[in-house]
Scaffold this active site. Sequence first.
Site, PDB file in Angstrom:
ATOM      1  N   GLN A 136      14.327  13.309 -99.339  1.00  0.00           N
ATOM      2  CA  GLN A 136      15.765  13.270 -99.600  1.00  0.00           C
ATOM      3  C   GLN A 136      16.112  12.123-100.549  1.00  0.00           C
ATOM      4  OE1 GLN A 136      18.022  12.250 -96.104  1.00  0.00           O
ATOM      5  NE2 GLN A 136      19.858  13.263 -96.827  1.00  0.00           N
ATOM      6  N   TYR A 138      19.105  10.380-101.605  1.00  0.00           N
ATOM      7  CA  TYR A 138      20.531  10.134-101.390  1.00  0.00           C
ATOM      8  C   TYR A 138      20.888   8.669-101.648  1.00  0.00           C
ATOM      9  CZ  TYR A 138      22.208  14.624 -99.507  1.00  0.00           C
ATOM     10  OH  TYR A 138      22.626  15.912 -99.346  1.00  0.00           O
ATOM     11  N   SER A 139      20.519   7.793-100.702  1.00  0.00           N
ATOM     12  CA  SER A 139      20.947   6.391-100.769  1.00  0.00           C
ATOM     13  C   SER A 139      20.395   5.680-101.990  1.00  0.00           C
ATOM     14  CB  SER A 139      20.494   5.642 -99.510  1.00  0.00           C
ATOM     15  OG  SER A 139      21.117   6.172 -98.353  1.00  0.00           O
ATOM     16  N   SER A 171      12.793   8.729 -97.158  1.00  0.00           N
ATOM     17  CA  SER A 171      11.867   8.984 -96.055  1.00  0.00           C
ATOM     18  C   SER A 171      10.740   9.915 -96.507  1.00  0.00           C
ATOM     19  CB  SER A 171      12.610   9.624 -94.878  1.00  0.00           C
ATOM     20  OG  SER A 171      13.644   8.783 -94.424  1.00  0.00           O
ATOM     21  N   GLU A 253      21.362  17.096 -90.949  1.00  0.00           N
ATOM     22  CA  GLU A 253      20.550  15.923 -90.643  1.00  0.00           C
ATOM     23  C   GLU A 253      21.037  15.236 -89.375  1.00  0.00           C
ATOM     24  OE1 GLU A 253      18.961  11.819 -92.777  1.00  0.00           O
ATOM     25  OE2 GLU A 253      20.801  12.747 -93.506  1.00  0.00           O
TER      26      GLU A 253
END
Length: 403
Positions: A136, A138-139, A171, A253
């Site tokens: 993922q 995202y951040s 992750s 999630e």
Amino acid sequence: MATQPEVDMHSEEDAFREEVRQFLDQHFPEELKGKGNAMASVEGPGDETEPQRRWREAMGDKGWGTPTWPKEYGGGGLTRKEAAILNEEMAKAGAYNPIGGMGVMMFGPTLLEYGSEKQKKEHIPPICRGEIRWCQGYSEPGAGSDLANLQTFAEDRGDHYVVNGQKTWTSGGQWADKCFAIVRTDKSDKHKGISFMLIDMDAPGVEVRPIQMISGMSPFCETFFDDVKVPKENLVGEEGQGWTIGKRLLQHERTNLSGGGSMARMMGSSLADIARKYGETDADGRLADPVLRDRIADFEIRWNAFLLTARRAGEESKAQGGVSEISSVLKKVGTKLGQERAELTIEIMGLQGLGWEGEGFSESELAGVRAWLFGKATTIYGGSTEVQNNIIAKRVLGMLDHQ
């Protein structure tokens, strides 16, 4: 007028239950009994053994690793009742679902809702067979809780995009084949300028650097994109739709992080069993410490009530067409309960719960310490508890900001 013959649902369910039992007898390797799903491990996939490969392929061919997903894309096409029967029989046999990871928990359900037919046919079947690992994107260093502040930019170059930027807390990034990411395609609008696209992790310009945690594990990474070429067909939905799609994925999630999903399967032995191993018992086999008995009973009551609530919420969400904002409630409560359980476990183990490495500690004791430390992150990643409180206040309770 002729009457339609009644369908005996019980006989159909019994027949399906027998089919599951025969399948497990034929395909589930005895040596894997009581083991877990390596695809969902935060410590990395490791080397797949021959029995693990056979079991994964058997479940993948059947589509039962993703039991309720459509058959046309490689899923099982089962009803919710049939999926429940499958889970029941697997639990009785000590079997586990070998198909998992972020492709199953987050990306797959989102792509089924927002992806094109071509994207579904390309990406969903490998997920159903457990042949691919997703991560993922995202951040970012400046976009954590305020995720919409992300700056990773995808420049339109005609038939492809060129992506530059950085993601963090990726992750499993060091083991992933592909990444689903939200990136900026328009700098003039904070939310509408975000798009959702798929990036190959082995593409030129992608660099991954694992981050070591206090637990000693490195399940998260920094990920850098330096002039990474992304084909236009890897855009999911339309340009500017990424914030909507990205939020939907986060609901999946949070449901899984809550304890209604993956965490519920990570709990292992009951607290009572752990306490009997490390504490004294009376003549009747009960824990001798009455205060500890009360604390364990109190936790187990709250935990099981939560699991039933999560199950009910999940059924209601599916009936309504998917996950909802209730996932924020589940994430907030479930992760807190998980941390509480880990703290109580360490307390019960006493000095044996303080081991880090070396002789004098069993593998399960050392794993318990690392799990306790790793669990501190669960109320942060996937949306912090403070973010969930805001979502609950605004979207569940209907509370609005007053200027």
